[in-house]
Design a protein around this motif. Sequence first.
Motif, PDB file in Angstrom:
ATOM      1  N   ARG A  18      -3.561  -7.429   8.931  1.00 14.47           N
ATOM      2  CA  ARG A  18      -2.659  -6.377   9.413  1.00 14.47           C
ATOM      3  C   ARG A  18      -1.205  -6.746   9.114  1.00 14.47           C
ATOM      4  O   ARG A  18      -0.435  -5.933   8.611  1.00 14.47           O
ATOM      5  CB  ARG A  18      -2.830  -6.137  10.910  1.00 14.47           C
ATOM      6  CG  ARG A  18      -1.891  -5.028  11.390  1.00 14.47           C
ATOM      7  CD  ARG A  18      -1.842  -4.818  12.866  1.00 14.47           C
ATOM      8  NE  ARG A  18      -3.140  -4.792  13.485  1.00 14.47           N
ATOM      9  CZ  ARG A  18      -3.342  -4.981  14.780  1.00 14.47           C
ATOM     10  NH1 ARG A  18      -2.329  -5.234  15.584  1.00 14.47           N
ATOM     11  NH2 ARG A  18      -4.542  -4.929  15.289  1.00 14.47           N
ATOM     12  N   TYR A  19      -0.814  -7.970   9.427  1.00 17.08           N
ATOM     13  CA  TYR A  19       0.556  -8.408   9.207  1.00 17.08           C
ATOM     14  C   TYR A  19       0.930  -8.342   7.725  1.00 17.08           C
ATOM     15  O   TYR A  19       1.982  -7.831   7.359  1.00 17.08           O
ATOM     16  CB  TYR A  19       0.760  -9.828   9.735  1.00 17.08           C
ATOM     17  CG  TYR A  19       2.175 -10.299   9.639  1.00 17.08           C
ATOM     18  CD1 TYR A  19       3.103 -10.006  10.637  1.00 17.08           C
ATOM     19  CD2 TYR A  19       2.612 -11.012   8.532  1.00 17.08           C
ATOM     20  CE1 TYR A  19       4.418 -10.418  10.541  1.00 17.08           C
ATOM     21  CE2 TYR A  19       3.932 -11.429   8.427  1.00 17.08           C
ATOM     22  CZ  TYR A  19       4.829 -11.134   9.433  1.00 17.08           C
ATOM     23  OH  TYR A  19       6.123 -11.544   9.325  1.00 17.08           O
TER      24      TYR A  19
ATOM     25  N   THR B  25      -0.469  -6.547   5.359  1.00 18.15           N
ATOM     26  CA  THR B  25      -0.479  -5.152   4.931  1.00 18.15           C
ATOM     27  C   THR B  25       0.812  -4.457   5.362  1.00 18.15           C
ATOM     28  O   THR B  25       1.450  -3.756   4.574  1.00 18.15           O
ATOM     29  CB  THR B  25      -1.706  -4.420   5.495  1.00 18.15           C
ATOM     30  OG1 THR B  25      -2.880  -5.083   5.009  1.00 18.15           O
ATOM     31  CG2 THR B  25      -1.733  -2.962   5.063  1.00 18.15           C
ATOM     32  N   GLU B  26       1.203  -4.680   6.618  1.00 15.39           N
ATOM     33  CA  GLU B  26       2.436  -4.073   7.112  1.00 15.39           C
ATOM     34  C   GLU B  26       3.669  -4.643   6.414  1.00 15.39           C
ATOM     35  O   GLU B  26       4.721  -4.013   6.399  1.00 15.39           O
ATOM     36  CB  GLU B  26       2.547  -4.246   8.623  1.00 15.39           C
ATOM     37  CG  GLU B  26       1.542  -3.393   9.378  1.00 15.39           C
ATOM     38  CD  GLU B  26       1.524  -3.657  10.873  1.00 15.39           C
ATOM     39  OE1 GLU B  26       2.258  -4.557  11.350  1.00 15.39           O
ATOM     40  OE2 GLU B  26       0.761  -2.963  11.571  1.00 15.39           O
ATOM     41  N   SER B  27       3.539  -5.819   5.817  1.00 16.11           N
ATOM     42  CA  SER B  27       4.643  -6.446   5.078  1.00 16.11           C
ATOM     43  C   SER B  27       4.648  -6.041   3.605  1.00 16.11           C
ATOM     44  O   SER B  27       5.410  -6.583   2.810  1.00 16.11           O
ATOM     45  CB  SER B  27       4.545  -7.970   5.180  1.00 16.11           C
ATOM     46  OG  SER B  27       4.668  -8.381   6.518  1.00 16.11           O
ATOM     47  N   GLY B  28       3.757  -5.113   3.224  1.00 14.68           N
ATOM     48  CA  GLY B  28       3.756  -4.585   1.873  1.00 14.68           C
ATOM     49  C   GLY B  28       2.787  -5.244   0.911  1.00 14.68           C
ATOM     50  O   GLY B  28       2.819  -4.978  -0.283  1.00 14.68           O
TER      51      GLY B  28
ATOM     52  N   THR C 224      -1.227  -6.212  -0.371  1.00 12.89           N
ATOM     53  CA  THR C 224      -2.606  -5.761  -0.323  1.00 12.89           C
ATOM     54  C   THR C 224      -3.415  -6.942   0.197  1.00 12.89           C
ATOM     55  O   THR C 224      -3.356  -8.027  -0.385  1.00 12.89           O
ATOM     56  CB  THR C 224      -3.108  -5.362  -1.723  1.00 12.89           C
ATOM     57  OG1 THR C 224      -2.268  -4.328  -2.219  1.00 12.89           O
ATOM     58  CG2 THR C 224      -4.553  -4.889  -1.671  1.00 12.89           C
TER      59      THR C 224
END
Length: 123
Positions: A14-15, A17-20, A22
């Motif tokens: 999650r972290y 992914t939220e940081s851009g 994949t």
Amino acid sequence: MGGAGICLTDLVVRYLTESGHTAEGRYDGPSGLAAARDPRLDAVLLDVMPPGTDGVEVCRTLRGEGVDVPVILLTARGAISERVAGLDAGADDFVRAVAVAHGGAVRADNAGGGAVVTLDVPC
């Protein structure tokens, strides 16, 4: 995901992914090893102690197969002997799990910011 809530793998995915980035999660050594062989990966985060095959052995296997993707080992423990074993197996870095979200993202940025496979124990 099993009973008690979110596990480390899910938090890291999650972290990242939220940081851009994949990011994908795997929950045991054998499935992580199979995923880590993907030549499109920019980095692999391996738990030292997932079910099945441990992260150090996964790293050793990858290096033995000539896979040169950067490998970062994660652990909740901090024994020097564990770090030495991981680095001897070919890992590029070793991170304590308490710092994994931020440290993993920084290291993923340095590795190119693309796909990352994370491994951990089942939830």
